[in-house]
Design a protein around this motif. Sequence first.
Motif, PDB file in Angstrom:
ATOM      1  N   GLU A 202       4.875  -0.323  -1.096  1.00 44.56           N
ATOM      2  CA  GLU A 202       5.368   0.231  -2.350  1.00 44.56           C
ATOM      3  C   GLU A 202       6.756  -0.334  -2.631  1.00 44.56           C
ATOM      4  OE1 GLU A 202       5.525   1.938  -5.882  1.00 44.56           O
ATOM      5  OE2 GLU A 202       3.755   1.942  -4.554  1.00 44.56           O
ATOM      6  N   PRO A 203       6.873  -1.233  -3.615  1.00 40.52           N
ATOM      7  CA  PRO A 203       8.180  -1.834  -3.896  1.00 40.52           C
ATOM      8  C   PRO A 203       9.107  -0.847  -4.604  1.00 40.52           C
ATOM      9  CG  PRO A 203       6.558  -2.591  -5.496  1.00 40.52           C
ATOM     10  CD  PRO A 203       5.806  -1.765  -4.482  1.00 40.52           C
ATOM     11  N   ARG A 204      10.353  -0.847  -4.178  1.00 40.46           N
ATOM     12  CA  ARG A 204      11.364  -0.035  -4.854  1.00 40.46           C
ATOM     13  C   ARG A 204      12.108  -0.824  -5.922  1.00 40.46           C
ATOM     14  NH1 ARG A 204      14.455   4.204  -0.825  1.00 40.46           N
ATOM     15  NH2 ARG A 204      12.609   5.507  -0.382  1.00 40.46           N
ATOM     16  N   LEU A 205      12.219  -2.121  -5.719  1.00 36.67           N
ATOM     17  CA  LEU A 205      12.897  -2.968  -6.709  1.00 36.67           C
ATOM     18  C   LEU A 205      12.386  -4.391  -6.568  1.00 36.67           C
ATOM     19  CD1 LEU A 205      15.057  -3.302  -8.920  1.00 36.67           C
ATOM     20  CD2 LEU A 205      16.730  -3.716  -7.100  1.00 36.67           C
ATOM     21  N   ILE A 206      12.114  -5.025  -7.704  1.00 36.89           N
ATOM     22  CA  ILE A 206      11.729  -6.431  -7.757  1.00 36.89           C
ATOM     23  C   ILE A 206      12.610  -7.110  -8.795  1.00 36.89           C
ATOM     24  CG2 ILE A 206       9.902  -8.074  -8.326  1.00 36.89           C
ATOM     25  CD1 ILE A 206       7.874  -5.999  -7.423  1.00 36.89           C
ATOM     26  N   VAL A 207      13.168  -8.246  -8.432  1.00 34.51           N
ATOM     27  CA  VAL A 207      14.035  -8.991  -9.345  1.00 34.51           C
ATOM     28  C   VAL A 207      13.533 -10.422  -9.442  1.00 34.51           C
ATOM     29  CG1 VAL A 207      16.346  -9.939  -9.714  1.00 34.51           C
ATOM     30  CG2 VAL A 207      16.086  -7.575  -8.962  1.00 34.51           C
TER      31      VAL A 207
END
Length: 323
Positions: A202-207
């Motif tokens: 489960e990703p919390r942040l993707i940039v």
Amino acid sequence: MDNLTHSLAGALLGQMGLKRASRFAMAGCILGANAPDIDVVAPFFLPVDNIAFHRGPTHALFGLPVMAAGTVALLWLLHRLWPGREGIAPFRAGPLFLITLLATATHPFLDWLTTYAVAFFAPAGDGWYSANAIFIIDWVYWIILVAGIWLSARRWKQGWDHPGRPARVAGAILLAYIAANVGWSLHAERSLAAALRQRGIEPRLIVASPPPLAFWERSLAWRSADRWGAASFSPTGGLALEPASYPLGLDDPRFLRARKERRLVRSFLYWSRMPIVVDVAGRPVLTDQRYFRALSDDRVPAAIRRRAPTGQFQIPLDLPSGP
């Protein structure tokens, strides 16, 4: 963005027709478009670190009118010291302030498009926002802006009808280019999020980070609650997710001690959206995922890699206590 791009954006506004609003209106557009970057001198006069203050209050919604008013005040002083010849446009403070404010607002907007982010609500809020859509130096920007400025300047000089039209068309093309890149970055980030969830992460942040030349490609950094990793995305190759992932390292005792004792570490954490602790040449280093591998990317020209301020994004944690 780089200051050449900011200057060209201000000049494009002037060539659209705003330069007729007042004496020094073109100067107001160009100076206003650069004014927020006055914050780079703040560390020389204030007890702040550049990493935490740059793109903060002077780029925020509360600071834009102040930046515009300061620019107009300088131009008013110049007007008083140098009245100019007969027949020049009158100095009109009200219209000049409005167009300078518009030019000033282009600065945080263009900065928001990069991965570095902008603190839009500083000092009232400490959130950092970015669209992750455009590299800090973009050659397409330059082509569109220069073409619009040159074509309109030629029309103004020749006295042709609708002299500001090329600049306005260039502005519309630029906004379309920006919108396409924002949409492409969102698509890349959502594609990676879906791929990670299929793997039980489960990703919390993707940039998404576009490289300097190939604006259609994206490097992707992701983080979950306890790990981080990378991927790439392109129109031809699609999504390529690196199989390895790494611990965030934020439970490292050396990091916890440095955070408590060193102001620079706390300033870095205030700005950093993706902090990690990694080993660099046998030393523990605090860095940010967005820039940790950026300078090793072959798509980044060697000249940029040599001149990039790597030390700003890598803080050794094994140094003695200090600022």
